[in-house]
Design a protein around this motif. Structure first.
Motif, PDB file in Angstrom:
ATOM      1  N   SER A  71     -20.442  23.353 -13.863  1.00 31.61           N
ATOM      2  CA  SER A  71     -20.760  22.417 -14.943  1.00 31.61           C
ATOM      3  C   SER A  71     -21.658  23.090 -15.972  1.00 31.61           C
ATOM      4  O   SER A  71     -22.367  24.061 -15.666  1.00 31.61           O
ATOM      5  CB  SER A  71     -21.457  21.174 -14.385  1.00 31.61           C
ATOM      6  OG  SER A  71     -22.762  21.500 -13.925  1.00 31.61           O
ATOM      7  N   ASN A  72     -21.652  22.570 -17.185  1.00 28.89           N
ATOM      8  CA  ASN A  72     -22.522  23.119 -18.229  1.00 28.89           C
ATOM      9  C   ASN A  72     -23.984  23.076 -17.814  1.00 28.89           C
ATOM     10  O   ASN A  72     -24.760  23.998 -18.113  1.00 28.89           O
ATOM     11  CB  ASN A  72     -22.331  22.341 -19.534  1.00 28.89           C
ATOM     12  CG  ASN A  72     -20.959  22.560 -20.148  1.00 28.89           C
ATOM     13  OD1 ASN A  72     -20.237  23.474 -19.760  1.00 28.89           O
ATOM     14  ND2 ASN A  72     -20.593  21.725 -21.104  1.00 28.89           N
ATOM     15  N   ALA A  73     -24.367  22.017 -17.102  1.00 27.67           N
ATOM     16  CA  ALA A  73     -25.757  21.863 -16.674  1.00 27.67           C
ATOM     17  C   ALA A  73     -26.160  22.928 -15.658  1.00 27.67           C
ATOM     18  O   ALA A  73     -27.337  23.311 -15.582  1.00 27.67           O
ATOM     19  CB  ALA A  73     -25.968  20.465 -16.077  1.00 27.67           C
ATOM     20  N   ASP A  74     -25.202  23.431 -14.879  1.00 29.85           N
ATOM     21  CA  ASP A  74     -25.501  24.425 -13.841  1.00 29.85           C
ATOM     22  C   ASP A  74     -25.251  25.863 -14.288  1.00 29.85           C
ATOM     23  O   ASP A  74     -25.553  26.801 -13.554  1.00 29.85           O
ATOM     24  CB  ASP A  74     -24.643  24.155 -12.593  1.00 29.85           C
ATOM     25  CG  ASP A  74     -25.171  22.992 -11.781  1.00 29.85           C
ATOM     26  OD1 ASP A  74     -26.360  22.656 -11.929  1.00 29.85           O
ATOM     27  OD2 ASP A  74     -24.390  22.418 -10.996  1.00 29.85           O
ATOM     28  N   TYR A  75     -24.662  26.026 -15.463  1.00 29.75           N
ATOM     29  CA  TYR A  75     -24.209  27.354 -15.879  1.00 29.75           C
ATOM     30  C   TYR A  75     -25.354  28.363 -15.916  1.00 29.75           C
ATOM     31  O   TYR A  75     -25.241  29.475 -15.396  1.00 29.75           O
ATOM     32  CB  TYR A  75     -23.537  27.263 -17.254  1.00 29.75           C
ATOM     33  CG  TYR A  75     -22.567  28.379 -17.532  1.00 29.75           C
ATOM     34  CD1 TYR A  75     -21.224  28.265 -17.197  1.00 29.75           C
ATOM     35  CD2 TYR A  75     -22.998  29.568 -18.119  1.00 29.75           C
ATOM     36  CE1 TYR A  75     -20.332  29.288 -17.442  1.00 29.75           C
ATOM     37  CE2 TYR A  75     -22.105  30.598 -18.367  1.00 29.75           C
ATOM     38  CZ  TYR A  75     -20.780  30.448 -18.031  1.00 29.75           C
ATOM     39  OH  TYR A  75     -19.901  31.478 -18.273  1.00 29.75           O
ATOM     40  N   GLU A  76     -26.467  27.992 -16.521  1.00 32.41           N
ATOM     41  CA  GLU A  76     -27.598  28.924 -16.631  1.00 32.41           C
ATOM     42  C   GLU A  76     -28.112  29.318 -15.250  1.00 32.41           C
ATOM     43  O   GLU A  76     -28.389  30.499 -14.984  1.00 32.41           O
ATOM     44  CB  GLU A  76     -28.717  28.304 -17.456  1.00 32.41           C
ATOM     45  CG  GLU A  76     -29.928  29.231 -17.594  1.00 32.41           C
ATOM     46  CD  GLU A  76     -30.991  28.680 -18.529  1.00 32.41           C
ATOM     47  OE1 GLU A  76     -32.054  29.321 -18.627  1.00 32.41           O
ATOM     48  OE2 GLU A  76     -30.763  27.619 -19.162  1.00 32.41           O
ATOM     49  N   ARG A  77     -28.219  28.342 -14.351  1.00 28.92           N
ATOM     50  CA  ARG A  77     -28.706  28.642 -13.005  1.00 28.92           C
ATOM     51  C   ARG A  77     -27.805  29.639 -12.292  1.00 28.92           C
ATOM     52  O   ARG A  77     -28.287  30.603 -11.679  1.00 28.92           O
ATOM     53  CB  ARG A  77     -28.790  27.353 -12.186  1.00 28.92           C
ATOM     54  CG  ARG A  77     -29.165  27.574 -10.713  1.00 28.92           C
ATOM     55  CD  ARG A  77     -29.111  26.296  -9.906  1.00 28.92           C
ATOM     56  NE  ARG A  77     -27.796  25.677  -9.902  1.00 28.92           N
ATOM     57  CZ  ARG A  77     -26.785  26.100  -9.135  1.00 28.92           C
ATOM     58  NH1 ARG A  77     -26.944  27.151  -8.331  1.00 28.92           N
ATOM     59  NH2 ARG A  77     -25.618  25.479  -9.166  1.00 28.92           N
ATOM     60  N   VAL A  78     -26.492  29.452 -12.386  1.00 32.02           N
ATOM     61  CA  VAL A  78     -25.567  30.354 -11.711  1.00 32.02           C
ATOM     62  C   VAL A  78     -25.631  31.749 -12.325  1.00 32.02           C
ATOM     63  O   VAL A  78     -25.618  32.764 -11.604  1.00 32.02           O
ATOM     64  CB  VAL A  78     -24.133  29.784 -11.765  1.00 32.02           C
ATOM     65  CG1 VAL A  78     -23.140  30.757 -11.140  1.00 32.02           C
ATOM     66  CG2 VAL A  78     -24.065  28.442 -11.043  1.00 32.02           C
ATOM     67  N   MET A  79     -25.721  31.827 -13.641  1.00 33.35           N
ATOM     68  CA  MET A  79     -25.861  33.142 -14.290  1.00 33.35           C
ATOM     69  C   MET A  79     -27.109  33.864 -13.790  1.00 33.35           C
ATOM     70  O   MET A  79     -27.070  35.068 -13.495  1.00 33.35           O
ATOM     71  CB  MET A  79     -25.941  32.973 -15.814  1.00 33.35           C
ATOM     72  CG  MET A  79     -24.633  32.658 -16.508  1.00 33.35           C
ATOM     73  SD  MET A  79     -24.842  32.601 -18.319  1.00 33.35           S
ATOM     74  CE  MET A  79     -25.047  34.348 -18.697  1.00 33.35           C
TER      75      MET A  79
END
Length: 331
Positions: A71-79
């Protein structure tokens, strides 16, 4: 006899050591690559990235792992998780998460980031790419313009952003070259992956006499198949699934882009660049799909025009305009 055995053992040990050294060198030459995708890897756009990276992994150039449907909300965390793990390069699409993706890149300047983006590279380590496949899109437009009988073509896309707009505009320009009388309906479904919504948009166009549909999104070809009209594919070739429906497709090949980035990382020369030109036809980043089941259904004169235009694109005597403006309906 003993001396011969000792010599043979020494040779065997030498060969084994050489093999081990070669294997270690090969392993050391590998880089670690991770991809973050906001949609399933089956979705046509990211599937091209995944296929190219998987090919690099299979030939031993990289170790590859990925996360899909993030999800867009999780994208930064996964990166960040991948960067913290020490991967050498992160690949993904930043279209809906530009600020977050660029923020992560700033925090990890030693990591290479290769991201699908509508914007410019960001020094020192954030490179961008895009599917600049407007050239084969123009060719498929020529085919659509020559195949329509109603002179009404429907165009269905995800979002009106530059990487979608330029393909639609090129397609429409190609259709108008061979058929100045053609009219267009244009619709955006507001999603990258919603086949039912794309299908409904296509049905509405068919009701208004469209007999050729530009399938920028999944679902459009299903509508075309059900109603017995033609479809033009985008990014991948789906004719095998729609043998009586998909007459032509503009294909995207990510291998030139991915291979160039891998080489730069290995050479420690990766920097913020625009890799978009690797998606043009000349370097092998795009192509017109084989006609397949429509080989004998497309008029010979039309195919000749398309071949002549393709040759002109490849030799540089014709340039397909990159028009990122939102395409407008003409009916």
């Amino acid at each position: 006899m003993l001396l011969a055995k000792l010599k043979a053992a020494a040779v065997a040990a030498s060969v084994a050591l050489a093999a081990l050294t070669a294997a270690e060198a090969s392993a050391a030459d590998k880089i670690k690559v991770a991809s973050v995708y906001t949609v399933p890897i089956e979705q046509q756009w990211v599937s091209r990235i995944h296929i190219a990276l998987d090919a690099a992994a299979k030939r031993g150039d990289i170790d590859y792992e990925w996360s899909e449907s993030v999800s867009n909300a999780d994208y930064e965390r996964v990166m960040r998780e991948y960067a913290e793990k020490g991967v050498d390069m992160v690949v993904g699409e930043a279209f809906a998460v530009e600020q977050a993706a660029r923020r992560v890149a700033r925090d990890y300047p030693e990591t290479a980031f290769l991201m699908g983006s509508s914007f410019k590279p960001q020094a020192p380590n954030f490179s961008v790419f895009d599917n600049y496949i407007q050239e084969p899109a123009y060719l498929t437009g020529m085919i659509a313009g020559g195949m329509t009988k109603s002179n009404v073509i429907g165009v269905v896309g995800g979002f009106p952003i530059p990487e979608v707009n330029r393909l639609m505009n090129a397609f429409m320009a190609g259709a108008l070259e061979v058929n100045p009388d053609v009219k267009f309906m244009v619709s955006f479904i507001g999603s990258w992956f919603d086949p039912p919504k794309a299908k409904e948009a296509a049905f509405a166009m068919i009701e208004r006499k469209a007999d050729v549909l530009y399938a920028e999104r999944f679902g459009v070809s299903d509508a075309a198949k059900e109603r017995g009209v033609l479809a033009i594919g985008n990014v991948i070739d789906t004719q095998a699934q729609y043998p009586d429906t998909v007459v032509a497709s503009a294909l995207w090949h990510m291998e030139p882009t991915i291979d160039a980035a891998i080489a730069a990382v290995k050479a420690k020369s990766f920097k913020a660049e625009d890799y978009g030109h690797y998606s043009n036809m000349k370097p092998g980043g795009a192509s017109l799909a084989p006609y397949g089941t429509f080989e004998d259904k497309i008029p010979a004169e039309l195919k000749a025009k398309v071949e002549a235009k393709k040759a002109a694109i490849l030799d540089g005597s014709f340039t397909v305009e990159v028009n990122d403006a939102e395409p407008k309906p003409t009916m």
